[in-house]
Motif scaffolding. Structure first.
Motif, PDB file in Angstrom:
ATOM      1  N   HIS A   1       0.847  -1.187   0.000  1.00 39.30           N
ATOM      2  CA  HIS A   1       0.000   0.000   0.000  1.00 39.30           C
ATOM      3  C   HIS A   1       0.886   1.241   0.000  1.00 39.30           C
ATOM      4  O   HIS A   1       1.172   1.817   1.044  1.00 39.30           O
ATOM      5  N   GLU A   2       1.322   1.626  -1.167  1.00 40.31           N
ATOM      6  CA  GLU A   2       2.162   2.801  -1.330  1.00 40.31           C
ATOM      7  C   GLU A   2       1.718   3.560  -2.570  1.00 40.31           C
ATOM      8  O   GLU A   2       1.049   2.996  -3.440  1.00 40.31           O
ATOM      9  N   PRO A   3       2.077   4.840  -2.674  1.00 39.57           N
ATOM     10  CA  PRO A   3       1.755   5.588  -3.897  1.00 39.57           C
ATOM     11  C   PRO A   3       2.391   4.944  -5.120  1.00 39.57           C
ATOM     12  O   PRO A   3       3.430   4.281  -5.025  1.00 39.57           O
ATOM     13  N   ALA A   4       1.751   5.133  -6.266  1.00 32.52           N
ATOM     14  CA  ALA A   4       2.286   4.582  -7.510  1.00 32.52           C
ATOM     15  C   ALA A   4       3.698   5.103  -7.763  1.00 32.52           C
ATOM     16  O   ALA A   4       4.001   6.269  -7.514  1.00 32.52           O
ATOM     17  N   ARG A   5       4.559   4.231  -8.255  1.00 36.11           N
ATOM     18  CA  ARG A   5       5.932   4.611  -8.571  1.00 36.11           C
ATOM     19  C   ARG A   5       6.150   4.731 -10.071  1.00 36.11           C
ATOM     20  O   ARG A   5       6.986   5.494 -10.537  1.00 36.11           O
ATOM     21  N   GLY A   6       5.414   3.906 -10.840  1.00 38.34           N
ATOM     22  CA  GLY A   6       5.661   3.862 -12.266  1.00 38.34           C
ATOM     23  C   GLY A   6       6.993   3.196 -12.559  1.00 38.34           C
ATOM     24  O   GLY A   6       7.702   2.749 -11.662  1.00 38.34           O
ATOM     25  N   GLY A   7       7.342   3.129 -13.833  1.00 43.15           N
ATOM     26  CA  GLY A   7       8.640   2.590 -14.219  1.00 43.15           C
ATOM     27  C   GLY A   7       8.764   1.085 -14.116  1.00 43.15           C
ATOM     28  O   GLY A   7       9.854   0.535 -14.294  1.00 43.15           O
ATOM     29  N   TYR A   8       7.666   0.393 -13.819  1.00 37.41           N
ATOM     30  CA  TYR A   8       7.729  -1.066 -13.739  1.00 37.41           C
ATOM     31  C   TYR A   8       7.850  -1.661 -15.140  1.00 37.41           C
ATOM     32  O   TYR A   8       7.551  -1.018 -16.142  1.00 37.41           O
ATOM     33  N   ARG A   9       8.289  -2.919 -15.193  1.00 33.48           N
ATOM     34  CA  ARG A   9       8.431  -3.620 -16.465  1.00 33.48           C
ATOM     35  C   ARG A   9       7.355  -4.694 -16.583  1.00 33.48           C
ATOM     36  O   ARG A   9       6.940  -5.287 -15.586  1.00 33.48           O
ATOM     37  N   VAL A  10       6.938  -4.950 -17.806  1.00 37.52           N
ATOM     38  CA  VAL A  10       5.908  -5.948 -18.085  1.00 37.52           C
ATOM     39  C   VAL A  10       6.387  -6.828 -19.230  1.00 37.52           C
ATOM     40  O   VAL A  10       6.865  -6.319 -20.244  1.00 37.52           O
ATOM     41  N   GLY A  11       6.278  -8.138 -19.069  1.00 38.72           N
ATOM     42  CA  GLY A  11       6.678  -9.025 -20.149  1.00 38.72           C
ATOM     43  C   GLY A  11       6.633 -10.481 -19.724  1.00 38.72           C
ATOM     44  O   GLY A  11       6.117 -10.819 -18.656  1.00 38.72           O
ATOM     45  N   ILE A  12       7.171 -11.339 -20.550  1.00 33.63           N
ATOM     46  CA  ILE A  12       7.153 -12.778 -20.328  1.00 33.63           C
ATOM     47  C   ILE A  12       8.518 -13.226 -19.822  1.00 33.63           C
ATOM     48  O   ILE A  12       9.554 -12.880 -20.409  1.00 33.63           O
ATOM     49  N   ASP A  13       8.525 -13.981 -18.721  1.00 34.96           N
ATOM     50  CA  ASP A  13       9.761 -14.531 -18.147  1.00 34.96           C
ATOM     51  C   ASP A  13      10.822 -13.447 -17.925  1.00 34.96           C
ATOM     52  O   ASP A  13      11.979 -13.575 -18.346  1.00 34.96           O
ATOM     53  N   LEU A  14      10.430 -12.381 -17.242  1.00 32.02           N
ATOM     54  CA  LEU A  14      11.351 -11.277 -16.988  1.00 32.02           C
ATOM     55  C   LEU A  14      12.352 -11.628 -15.887  1.00 32.02           C
ATOM     56  O   LEU A  14      12.061 -12.408 -14.986  1.00 32.02           O
ATOM     57  N   ASP A  15      13.517 -10.985 -15.954  1.00 35.70           N
ATOM     58  CA  ASP A  15      14.515 -11.096 -14.893  1.00 35.70           C
ATOM     59  C   ASP A  15      14.229  -9.982 -13.886  1.00 35.70           C
ATOM     60  O   ASP A  15      14.782  -8.886 -13.972  1.00 35.70           O
ATOM     61  N   LEU A  16      13.335 -10.259 -12.937  1.00 35.23           N
ATOM     62  CA  LEU A  16      12.893  -9.258 -11.970  1.00 35.23           C
ATOM     63  C   LEU A  16      13.664  -9.377 -10.662  1.00 35.23           C
ATOM     64  O   LEU A  16      14.174 -10.445 -10.328  1.00 35.23           O
ATOM     65  N   ASN A  17      13.709  -8.283  -9.943  1.00 33.20           N
ATOM     66  CA  ASN A  17      14.244  -8.289  -8.581  1.00 33.20           C
ATOM     67  C   ASN A  17      13.057  -8.454  -7.636  1.00 33.20           C
ATOM     68  O   ASN A  17      12.324  -7.495  -7.370  1.00 33.20           O
ATOM     69  N   LEU A  18      12.855  -9.654  -7.136  1.00 31.73           N
ATOM     70  CA  LEU A  18      11.676  -9.944  -6.327  1.00 31.73           C
ATOM     71  C   LEU A  18      11.758  -9.351  -4.929  1.00 31.73           C
ATOM     72  O   LEU A  18      10.784  -9.413  -4.172  1.00 31.73           O
TER      73      LEU A  18
END
Length: 210
Positions: free
Chosen positions: A162-179
């Motif tokens: 529950h935080e304000p929107a940050r934007g800048g997120y990535r969207v895609g298939i099988d991404l290398d995300l920092n969980l």
């Protein structure tokens, strides 16, 4: 566009209602306790409904252009079958009422983690082990969606906050995300509404995060 939101009083669901209205859509917020929906707007209709009761789900989706589900259990360690049973009813209701578009908020835990680094895959496996029942229930829901014949999109976010929107997120298939990086409910709500609008995108399972 008329958007029906299930899970409208939850973290993502409440933001979905706000985002859908801000984008100019007509929104139907479905809740077991309608009084818990805080938003008021001339293009918002709040209806009493329970995803575990098919009749109320059918009534809620009647006349909709798209359905978005952000349903989830109150206790992730004791999820029961809320998600899979609720999604089954949403699918049946959409089929009966002629609604084609369905956008579903799932979770990164359901994926294989194919695109993740080794440390992130280990962390994901540990999270799945700790929440195995929830993961199994969401897997059942995803499987039903894939076989539904609807124009569907599944979105798998990481841990939500529950935080304000940050934007800048990535969207895609099988991404290398920092969980280890959480995602605000507001951001995933923005994505879900955008996917509801992009009707040419279908049969896609998308990871989202940083």
């Amino acid at each position: 566009m008329k958007i029906v939101v299930f899970g409208a009083t939850g973290g993502t669901g409440a933001k979905l209602v706000e985002r859908g209205l801000a984008a100019g859509h007509h929104v139907v917020a479905v809740a077991r306790r309608p009084e818990a929906v805080d938003t008021h707007h001339e293009r918002l209709v709040v209806v009493k409904g329970d995803v575990l009761v098919l009749e109320t789900v059918r009534a809620a989706v009647r006349g909709a252009d798209v359905v978005i589900s952000a349903i989830g259990p109150a206790d992730n360690k004791r999820p029961g079958t809320l998600v899979s049973a609720g999604v089954a009813n949403i699918i049946d209701a959409c089929a009966a009422e002629g609604v084609k578009r369905f956008v579903f908020e799932s979770g990164i835990m359901v994926g294989t983690g194919r695109g993740l680094s080794l440390p992130m895959r280990i962390g994901l496996a540990l999270f799945r082990w700790r929440h195995s029942e929830l993961c199994d229930d969401k897997r059942k829901a995803e499987a039903a969606i894939r076989q539904s014949g609807l124009d569907w999109v599944i979105v798998r976010p990481p841990t939500l906050v529950h935080e304000p929107a940050r934007g800048g997120y990535r969207v895609g298939i099988d991404l290398d995300l920092n969980l280890q990086k959480t995602l605000p409910h507001s951001d995933v709500a923005e994505l879900l509404v955008r996917l509801a609008e992009e009707t040419t995108r279908k049969s896609e399972v998308l990871d989202v995060g940083y």
